[in-house]
Design an enzyme around this catalytic site. Structure first.
Site, PDB file in Angstrom:
ATOM      1  CB  SER A  15      13.175 -33.169 -21.474  1.00  0.00           C
ATOM      2  OG  SER A  15      14.080 -33.864 -22.292  1.00  0.00           O
ATOM      3  CD  GLU A  35       5.627 -37.820 -28.186  1.00  0.00           C
ATOM      4  OE1 GLU A  35       5.909 -36.832 -27.481  1.00  0.00           O
ATOM      5  OE2 GLU A  35       5.803 -37.848 -29.430  1.00  0.00           O
ATOM      6  CB  THR A  42      14.528 -33.654 -29.363  1.00  0.00           C
ATOM      7  OG1 THR A  42      13.413 -33.271 -30.146  1.00  0.00           O
ATOM      8  CG2 THR A  42      15.802 -33.432 -30.147  1.00  0.00           C
ATOM      9  CB  CYS A  43      16.519 -34.989 -24.641  1.00  0.00           C
ATOM     10  SG  CYS A  43      17.788 -35.491 -23.481  1.00  0.00           S
ATOM     11  CB  CYS A  48      20.967 -34.948 -24.835  1.00  0.00           C
ATOM     12  SG  CYS A  48      19.838 -33.570 -24.914  1.00  0.00           S
ATOM     13  CE  LYS A  51      25.361 -34.412 -27.403  1.00  0.00           C
ATOM     14  NZ  LYS A  51      24.690 -33.144 -27.494  1.00  0.00           N
ATOM     15  CE1 TYR A  99      13.360 -40.880 -20.270  1.00  0.00           C
ATOM     16  CE2 TYR A  99      11.710 -39.162 -20.520  1.00  0.00           C
ATOM     17  CZ  TYR A  99      13.013 -39.539 -20.305  1.00  0.00           C
ATOM     18  OH  TYR A  99      13.965 -38.582 -20.105  1.00  0.00           O
ATOM     19  CB  ALA A 115      -2.633 -33.738 -28.759  1.00  0.00           C
ATOM     20  N   GLY A 176      27.191 -23.544 -37.781  1.00  0.00           N
ATOM     21  CA  GLY A 176      28.344 -23.467 -36.884  1.00  0.00           C
ATOM     22  C   GLY A 176      27.918 -23.427 -35.436  1.00  0.00           C
ATOM     23  CE1 TYR A 178      25.149 -25.948 -26.498  1.00  0.00           C
ATOM     24  CE2 TYR A 178      24.252 -24.054 -27.624  1.00  0.00           C
ATOM     25  CZ  TYR A 178      24.668 -24.666 -26.464  1.00  0.00           C
ATOM     26  OH  TYR A 178      24.597 -23.999 -25.271  1.00  0.00           O
ATOM     27  CD  GLU A 182      26.874 -31.147 -29.094  1.00  0.00           C
ATOM     28  OE1 GLU A 182      25.837 -31.675 -29.525  1.00  0.00           O
ATOM     29  OE2 GLU A 182      27.007 -30.777 -27.908  1.00  0.00           O
ATOM     30  CB  THR A 312      17.567 -31.547 -21.854  1.00  0.00           C
ATOM     31  OG1 THR A 312      17.402 -31.944 -23.216  1.00  0.00           O
ATOM     32  CG2 THR A 312      16.893 -32.536 -20.944  1.00  0.00           C
ATOM     33  CG  HIS A 440      49.140 -31.485  -8.606  1.00  0.00           C
ATOM     34  ND1 HIS A 440      49.211 -30.649  -9.701  1.00  0.00           N
ATOM     35  CD2 HIS A 440      50.315 -32.168  -8.568  1.00  0.00           C
ATOM     36  CE1 HIS A 440      50.381 -30.804 -10.289  1.00  0.00           C
ATOM     37  NE2 HIS A 440      51.065 -31.719  -9.625  1.00  0.00           N
ATOM     38  CD  GLU A 445      46.555 -28.803 -10.539  1.00  0.00           C
ATOM     39  OE1 GLU A 445      46.918 -28.465  -9.401  1.00  0.00           O
ATOM     40  OE2 GLU A 445      47.118 -29.718 -11.188  1.00  0.00           O
TER      41      GLU A 445
HETATM   42  P1  NDP Z   1      22.290 -23.030 -33.185  1.00  0.00           P
HETATM   43  O1  NDP Z   1      21.354 -21.902 -33.037  1.00  0.00           O
HETATM   44  O2  NDP Z   1      23.192 -23.395 -32.073  1.00  0.00           O
HETATM   45  O3  NDP Z   1      23.203 -22.762 -34.462  1.00  0.00           O
HETATM   46  C1  NDP Z   1      22.668 -22.539 -35.718  1.00  0.00           C
HETATM   47  C2  NDP Z   1      23.810 -22.318 -36.689  1.00  0.00           C
HETATM   48  O4  NDP Z   1      23.312 -22.284 -38.004  1.00  0.00           O
HETATM   49  C3  NDP Z   1      24.548 -21.012 -36.456  1.00  0.00           C
HETATM   50  O5  NDP Z   1      25.924 -21.226 -36.698  1.00  0.00           O
HETATM   51  C4  NDP Z   1      23.952 -20.084 -37.502  1.00  0.00           C
HETATM   52  O6  NDP Z   1      24.858 -19.123 -37.976  1.00  0.00           O
HETATM   53  C5  NDP Z   1      23.671 -21.063 -38.627  1.00  0.00           C
HETATM   54  N1  NDP Z   1      22.550 -20.657 -39.478  1.00  0.00           N
HETATM   55  C6  NDP Z   1      21.314 -20.266 -39.074  1.00  0.00           C
HETATM   56  N2  NDP Z   1      20.545 -20.013 -40.154  1.00  0.00           N
HETATM   57  C7  NDP Z   1      21.303 -20.261 -41.238  1.00  0.00           C
HETATM   58  C8  NDP Z   1      21.085 -20.167 -42.630  1.00  0.00           C
HETATM   59  N3  NDP Z   1      19.900 -19.785 -43.106  1.00  0.00           N
HETATM   60  N4  NDP Z   1      22.088 -20.485 -43.466  1.00  0.00           N
HETATM   61  C9  NDP Z   1      23.292 -20.869 -42.984  1.00  0.00           C
HETATM   62  N5  NDP Z   1      23.568 -20.972 -41.677  1.00  0.00           N
HETATM   63  C10 NDP Z   1      22.590 -20.659 -40.801  1.00  0.00           C
HETATM   64  O7  NDP Z   1      21.378 -24.242 -33.639  1.00  0.00           O
HETATM   65  P2  NDP Z   1      21.628 -25.811 -33.678  1.00  0.00           P
HETATM   66  O8  NDP Z   1      20.774 -26.289 -34.788  1.00  0.00           O
HETATM   67  O9  NDP Z   1      23.065 -26.147 -33.689  1.00  0.00           O
HETATM   68  O10 NDP Z   1      21.039 -26.300 -32.297  1.00  0.00           O
HETATM   69  C11 NDP Z   1      19.726 -25.902 -31.879  1.00  0.00           C
HETATM   70  C12 NDP Z   1      19.702 -25.734 -30.389  1.00  0.00           C
HETATM   71  O11 NDP Z   1      19.718 -27.004 -29.768  1.00  0.00           O
HETATM   72  C13 NDP Z   1      20.906 -24.998 -29.817  1.00  0.00           C
HETATM   73  O12 NDP Z   1      20.727 -23.622 -29.818  1.00  0.00           O
HETATM   74  C14 NDP Z   1      21.010 -25.550 -28.432  1.00  0.00           C
HETATM   75  O13 NDP Z   1      20.281 -24.721 -27.568  1.00  0.00           O
HETATM   76  C15 NDP Z   1      20.389 -26.920 -28.541  1.00  0.00           C
HETATM   77  N6  NDP Z   1      21.438 -27.950 -28.447  1.00  0.00           N
HETATM   78  C16 NDP Z   1      22.128 -28.085 -27.289  1.00  0.00           C
HETATM   79  C17 NDP Z   1      23.127 -29.022 -27.187  1.00  0.00           C
HETATM   80  C18 NDP Z   1      23.902 -29.135 -25.922  1.00  0.00           C
HETATM   81  O14 NDP Z   1      23.428 -28.662 -24.885  1.00  0.00           O
HETATM   82  N7  NDP Z   1      25.097 -29.715 -25.940  1.00  0.00           N
HETATM   83  C19 NDP Z   1      23.479 -29.907 -28.289  1.00  0.00           C
HETATM   84  C20 NDP Z   1      22.704 -29.668 -29.463  1.00  0.00           C
HETATM   85  C21 NDP Z   1      21.718 -28.723 -29.531  1.00  0.00           C
HETATM   86  P3  NDP Z   1      25.171 -17.775 -37.146  1.00  0.00           P
HETATM   87  O15 NDP Z   1      26.182 -18.174 -36.138  1.00  0.00           O
HETATM   88  O16 NDP Z   1      25.744 -16.877 -38.188  1.00  0.00           O
HETATM   89  O17 NDP Z   1      23.880 -17.313 -36.581  1.00  0.00           O
END
Ligand code: NDP
Length: 458
Positions: A15, A35, A42-43, A48, A51, A99, A115, A176, A178, A182, A312, A440, A445
Site C-alpha cells: 500500500s 518487489e 499484504t492488504c 484487508c 479478508k 497495481y 532488494a 485475541g 484484530y 476477524e 493500510t 430514521h 441515529e
Molecule cells: P494484534 O496486535 O492486534 O493482536 C495480537 C494478539 O496476540 C493479542 O491478543 C495478544 O495478546 C496476542 N499475543 C501476542 N503475543 C502472544 C504470545 N506470545 N502468545 C499468545 N498470544 C499472544 O495483532 P494481529 O496479529 O491480530 O494483527 C496485526 C496488526 O494488523 C493489528 O495490530 C492491526 O493493526 C493490523 N490489522 C488491522 C485490521 C483492520 O484494520 N481491520 C485487520 C487485521 C490486522 P494481548 O492482548 O494479551 O497482548
C-alpha cells in the site's frame, strides 16, 4: 551534484510503496520500485481485501438463516469453498494487474526481485541490478510473529487461511487481536467450529473496555468458543492429522487447522539495513523521525516497517506526507490523532478517538468524563430471529463538551464510524450531536439520540 539512476527508489510494492511511487512518478520524479512478490502487499494479497471478501461470504450464511423470519422458505444453500477461493483469487489477480498498470502508467519502473541496501544511495535487486538513487524508501511492511511454542511447525498464519484445503471443520485460533477475532468470526460464519484462545482476560487489547466485553459476548452468541486467560502449552499432531492444542490450564482442543494470530512485526531481515547504518528498534522496525527519515538521511521508511500503526490507510497517509516532504512544499503532515479503525468481526466494530479508560487517564478529575451508551436489538432483528445486539457509546469531556471517543459494535460499524470520524476530528461537541437530526430508522441515529449519561458505577 552526483547523478543517480533514479530520484527515488522504493523497496516494497504494498500500500505505502505503490502509493508513493505512483504519486511521485506522476509528478515527473524518476522512480524505481522493487518487489519480489505479487503487487499490492499484504492488504491486497493476504489481508484487508481477501479478508473482507470472506467476511461478506460469511455474512450470507447469517442472512440465509435470518431470512426465514422474513418469510423466505427453502433449504439453506451450502458453501462451495473451492468456488469462493477461485473467485477471490481471480479478483486479487485483477487487482495485482491494476497495481502494475498504475505504476507503469505513472512512469515508475518496476524491478521484480528482492532488494538489499548496499549504501546510502545504492540498492541491489535480486543480485542482478545495482541501482543508485538520491532517496531510498523502505516500505517492506510486516509479517506474522509466531511465538516459540512446541508444535509451532503445525500452525498456520493468516495469509494461509484463504487457500486452506480442505475447508477446516474445526479451527483453533490463538490470539485475541484484530486478526484472531476477524478470522474467528469469518470461519465461524463459513461453517467451522471455532475455538479462540486468548492469553489475556479480554479480546482486542487497546479497545474500549465495554467494546471488548460486548464483542466477546456477541461472538460467543454467534458460536465462537472463547477461552480467556488461557495460554497454549503445546500443539501435537495425531496419526489421522488431527491437531491437539493443549493449554497450560489443562484443556485439550482438537482442530483441523490452528491459526496463530499473535501480532505482526516489521519486515527488515536480510536487507542489509544495519550494515548500511540504518538504525533498527529492538523489534526490528526502522527507527524514523517525524519526516520518516531513518538514521541515514537519504533513507526513509513508511508503513508497517516503521511500526507506528499497522493500518493500510495510515501507510497511505504516510506515503502522501513523505511525498510532499521530499518533492513538494512539505506542508502535508500525517495526523495520528483520531484515526478511525474497524474490526470486521460479526458484528463489526468501529471506533474513533479515546477509549473511556484512556479518556479517564487523560482527564483524571472525578467528573471530567461523561459517558453515554446504548445496547439494543436492531430493528432488523425484530423479525430475523437473531438475538444479536448492537452497542453504541460516546465518551465526552465535560468541560469542553467535546466528544473525544465514539465506539460501535454493530452492523456496518466501519461505514458508520467513518463519517463520525470527521465530526470528531472537527471537534464536535455533544450539543452538536444532540442538535443533529437522526436518519430514521437506522442504527446510526442512536448516536444523535443518546440523552442520559451513564450513572457513576453503572
Ligand atoms: P494484534 O496486535 O492486534 O493482536 C495480537 C494478539 O496476540 C493479542 O491478543 C495478544 O495478546 C496476542 N499475543 C501476542 N503475543 C502472544 C504470545 N506470545 N502468545 C499468545 N498470544 C499472544 O495483532 P494481529 O496479529 O491480530 O494483527 C496485526 C496488526 O494488523 C493489528 O495490530 C492491526 O493493526 C493490523 N490489522 C488491522 C485490521 C483492520 O484494520 N481491520 C485487520 C487485521 C490486522 P494481548 O492482548 O494479551 O497482548
Amino acid at each position: 551534484m552526483p547523478s543517480f539512476d533514479f530520484d527515488l527508489f522504493v523497496i516494497g510494492a504494498g500500500s505505502a510503496g505503490v502509493r508513493l511511487s505512483r504519486m511521485a512518478a506522476q509528478r515527473g520524479v524518476r522512480v524505481g520500485i522493487a518487489e519480489p512478490a505479487a503487487l499490492g502487499g499484504t492488504c491486497v494479497n493476504a489481508g484487508c481485501i481477501p479478508k473482507k471478501l470472506y467476511s461478506y461470504a460469511a455474512g450470507y450464511a447469517e442472512a440465509f438463516h435470518e431470512s426465514a423470519g422474513y418469510g423466505w422458505r427453502g433449504v439453506a444453500p451450502t458453501l462451495d469453498w473451492d468456488a469462493l477461493k477461485k473467485a477471490r483469487a481471480k479478483e486479487i489477480e485483477r487487482l495485482n494487474e491494476i497495481y502494475g498498470q498504475m505504476l507503469k502508467g505513472a512512469g515508475a519502473k518496476l524491478f521484480e526481485g528482492y532488494a538489499r541496501i548496499e549504501g546510502p544511495h545504492t540498492v541491489a535487486v535480486a543480485n542482478k541490478h545495482r541501482i543508485s538513487a538520491e532517496h531510498i524508501v523502505i516500505a517492506t511492511g510486516g509479517e506474522p510473529l509466531v511465538p516459540d511454542v512446541p508444535g509451532r511447525e503445525f500452525v498456520v498464519t493468516s495469509e494461509k487461511m484463504f487457500d486452506l484445503d480442505p475447508f477446516p471443520k474445526r479451527l483453533v485460533v490463538v490470539g485475541g487481536g484484530y486478526i484472531a477475532c476477524e478470522f474467528a468470526s469469518i470461519f465461524n460464519g463459513l461453517g467451522s467450529k471455532v475455538t479462540l484462545i486468548q492469553r489475556g482476560g479480554a479480546v482486542l487489547n487497546g479497545f474500549d473496555g465495554e467494546v471488548r466485553t460486548f464483542i466477546a459476548s456477541e461472538m460467543g452468541r454467534a458460536g465462537v468458543e472463547i477461552h480467556l486467560n488461557t495460554t497454549v502449552a503445546s500443539i501435537t499432531k495425531r496419526k489421522d492429522g488431527t491437531l491437539c492444542v493443549a493449554s497450560s490450564q489443562g484443556a485439550q482442543h482438537e482442530a483441523d487447522v490452528v491459526l496463530y494470530a499473535t501480532g505482526r512485526g516489521p519486515n527488515t531481515d536480510d536487507m542489509g539495513l544495519e550494515a548500511a547504518g540504518v538504525k533498527l528498534a529492538t523489534n526490528g522496525a526502522v527507527v524514523v523521525d517525524a519526516h520518516y527519515r531513518s538514521s541515514v538521511p537519504s533513507i526513509h521508511a513508511i508503513g508497517d516497517v516503521s511500526s507506528r500503526m499497522q493500518l493500510t490507510p495510515v501507510a497511505l497517509g504516510e506515503a502522501m506526507a513523505l511525498l510532499e516532504h521530499l518533492f513538494g512544499d512539505g506542508k502535508r503532515k500525517m495526523d495520528y490523532e483520531f484515526i478511525p479503525t474497524a474490526v470486521f468481526t460479526h458484528p463489526n466494530i468501529g471506533t474513533v478517538g479515546m477509549t473511556e479508560e484512556n479518556a479517564r487517564k487523560e482527564f483524571p478529575g472525578e467528573d471530567d468524563i461523561v459517558v453515554f451508551r446504548a445496547d439494543f436489538r436492531a430493528l432488523r432483528h425484530t423479525l430475523s430471529g437473531s438475538e444479536e445486539r448492537t452497542f453504541v457509546k460516546l465518551v465526552v469531556q465535560k468541560k469542553t463538551d467535546r466528544v473525544v471517543g465514539l465506539h460501535m459494535v454493530g452492523p456496518e460499524a466501519g461505514e458508520v464510524v467513518q463519517g463520525f470520524a470527521i465530526a470528531l476530528r472537527a471537534g464536535a461537541t455533544k450539543a452538536l450531536f444532540d442538535s443533529t437530526i437522526g436518519i430514521h430508522p437506522t442504527v446510526a441515529e442512536e448516536f444523535v439520540t443518546l440523552r442520559t449519561p451513564v450513572a457513576k458505577g453503572e
